[in-house]
Scaffold this active site. Structure first.
Site, PDB file in Angstrom:
ATOM      1  N   ASN A 115      41.149  -4.696  -9.993  1.00 22.85           N
ATOM      2  CA  ASN A 115      42.410  -4.839  -9.267  1.00 22.85           C
ATOM      3  C   ASN A 115      43.472  -5.551 -10.110  1.00 22.85           C
ATOM      4  O   ASN A 115      44.506  -5.966  -9.589  1.00 22.85           O
ATOM      5  CB  ASN A 115      42.190  -5.591  -7.952  1.00 22.85           C
ATOM      6  CG  ASN A 115      41.650  -7.006  -8.159  1.00 22.85           C
ATOM      7  OD1 ASN A 115      41.357  -7.406  -9.279  1.00 22.85           O
ATOM      8  ND2 ASN A 115      41.524  -7.748  -7.075  1.00 22.85           N
ATOM      9  N   GLU A 117      43.573 -13.581  -8.404  1.00 22.94           N
ATOM     10  CA  GLU A 117      43.628 -12.326  -7.676  1.00 22.94           C
ATOM     11  C   GLU A 117      45.077 -11.872  -7.466  1.00 22.94           C
ATOM     12  O   GLU A 117      46.016 -12.656  -7.656  1.00 22.94           O
ATOM     13  CB  GLU A 117      42.926 -12.489  -6.325  1.00 22.94           C
ATOM     14  CG  GLU A 117      41.456 -12.868  -6.417  1.00 22.94           C
ATOM     15  CD  GLU A 117      40.543 -11.713  -6.803  1.00 22.94           C
ATOM     16  OE1 GLU A 117      41.022 -10.726  -7.398  1.00 22.94           O
ATOM     17  OE2 GLU A 117      39.331 -11.794  -6.518  1.00 22.94           O
ATOM     18  N   ASP A 159      36.330 -19.419 -15.490  1.00 18.61           N
ATOM     19  CA  ASP A 159      36.279 -19.438 -14.028  1.00 18.61           C
ATOM     20  C   ASP A 159      34.848 -19.636 -13.541  1.00 18.61           C
ATOM     21  O   ASP A 159      33.916 -19.716 -14.337  1.00 18.61           O
ATOM     22  CB  ASP A 159      36.869 -18.142 -13.451  1.00 18.61           C
ATOM     23  CG  ASP A 159      36.265 -16.881 -14.084  1.00 18.61           C
ATOM     24  OD1 ASP A 159      35.184 -16.978 -14.704  1.00 18.61           O
ATOM     25  OD2 ASP A 159      36.885 -15.808 -13.980  1.00 18.61           O
ATOM     26  N   HIS A 161      42.997  -8.390 -11.757  1.00 19.94           N
ATOM     27  CA  HIS A 161      42.892  -9.842 -11.816  1.00 19.94           C
ATOM     28  C   HIS A 161      42.523 -10.318 -13.215  1.00 19.94           C
ATOM     29  O   HIS A 161      41.914  -9.602 -14.009  1.00 19.94           O
ATOM     30  CB  HIS A 161      41.936 -10.400 -10.752  1.00 19.94           C
ATOM     31  CG  HIS A 161      40.476 -10.207 -11.028  1.00 19.94           C
ATOM     32  ND1 HIS A 161      39.562  -9.951 -10.022  1.00 19.94           N
ATOM     33  CD2 HIS A 161      39.733 -10.251 -12.161  1.00 19.94           C
ATOM     34  CE1 HIS A 161      38.353  -9.859 -10.530  1.00 19.94           C
ATOM     35  NE2 HIS A 161      38.425 -10.034 -11.832  1.00 19.94           N
TER      36      HIS A 161
END
Length: 243
Positions: free
Chosen positions: A136, A143, A67, A138
């Site tokens: 979270n 996300e 990413d 991800h």
């Protein structure tokens, strides 16, 4: 899904490096996706050591970056590609032709995603995709809410992702969007690998691996991937159900 627990981060990193070593030994021209961040740093140290000792040869391998922060490239300190060059590719003088990153500075990000998808397809698909996990849940910059069937894409960053990312920068950039390989890439990789360390990850690891499979926790997709290898140190595994 195979979960391996290790007593500490060093043991975890050694085991993850051995998995990559074995992959390259079995298929020297493997296509491997590497992540940036704190979790894989120890693994890279072992792999660099192995290569310098002549125990592994990366000369035929191909790599893609997982990413990138939109608006950055390898010249931006704190970027994902800068991290990978600093900790792995530059240290081993990996040829530029062997490495593909997202071009996150182009105006047409959709085209950049399409080109990455085509690159992976042209090389026969990912042999190994190594990822960490965000606070979270991800994976990469997929996300919460990301469809499990999406390939490379770009999207808005969650507030917690932006907050955690600040530690990678000496001067704070304006982070709003990320570009990433998709969860479909993870599902199609021949060997998906998750690395997580530290007690701060224990809660989200338990939620992802013991809780319901849901796009609200992208990492829960691992429960659906039978070939997955999970590497956890004692801290990251401390809230996980015993098996």
């Amino acid at each position: 899904m195979t979960i391996q627990r290790y007593k500490d981060y060093d043991s975890l990193s050694s085991a993850a490096a051995y998995l990559v070593w074995r992959q390259i030994k079995q298929k020297p021209d493997s296509l491997i996706c590497f992540p940036s961040g704190d979790s894989p740093t120890g693994m890279f140290k072992f792999l660099v050591q192995y290569a310098k000792e002549g125990r592994i040869d990366f000369s035929r391998a191909h790599f893609v970056g997982l990413d990138e922060w939109v608006g950055m490239d390898k010249n931006d300190e704190g970027s994902c590609s800068h991290y990978l060059h600093k900790n792995f590719f530059s240290l081993l003088k990996i040829a530029p032709a062997q490495v593909r990153f997202f071009d996150a500075k182009v105006a047409d990000l959709d085209r950049a995603c399409q080109e990455m998808d085509e690159h992976i397809t042209n090389l026969g698909g990912l042999d190994m995709m190594i990822v960490g996990i965000g606070m979270n849940g991800h994976i990469g910059l997929n996300e919460p809410g990301t469809d499990f069937n999406v390939y490379a894409h770009h999207s808005a960053l969650a507030p917690v992702t932006i907050d955690v990312a600040k530690k990678y920068f000496t001067q704070q950039p304006r982070l709003t969007e990320g570009i990433t390989l998709g969860l479909r890439h993870l599902a199609e990789a021949r060997t998906p690998v998750l690395i997580a360390s530290g007690s701060k990850k224990a809660g989200i690891i338990a939620q992802a691996l013991n809780g319901p499979v849901t796009t609200d926790v992208p990492a829960s997709i691992f429960q659906n991937l039978p070939n997955t290898q999970i590497f956890l140190d004692h801290g990251a595994a401390e809230k996980l159900n015993k098996e």
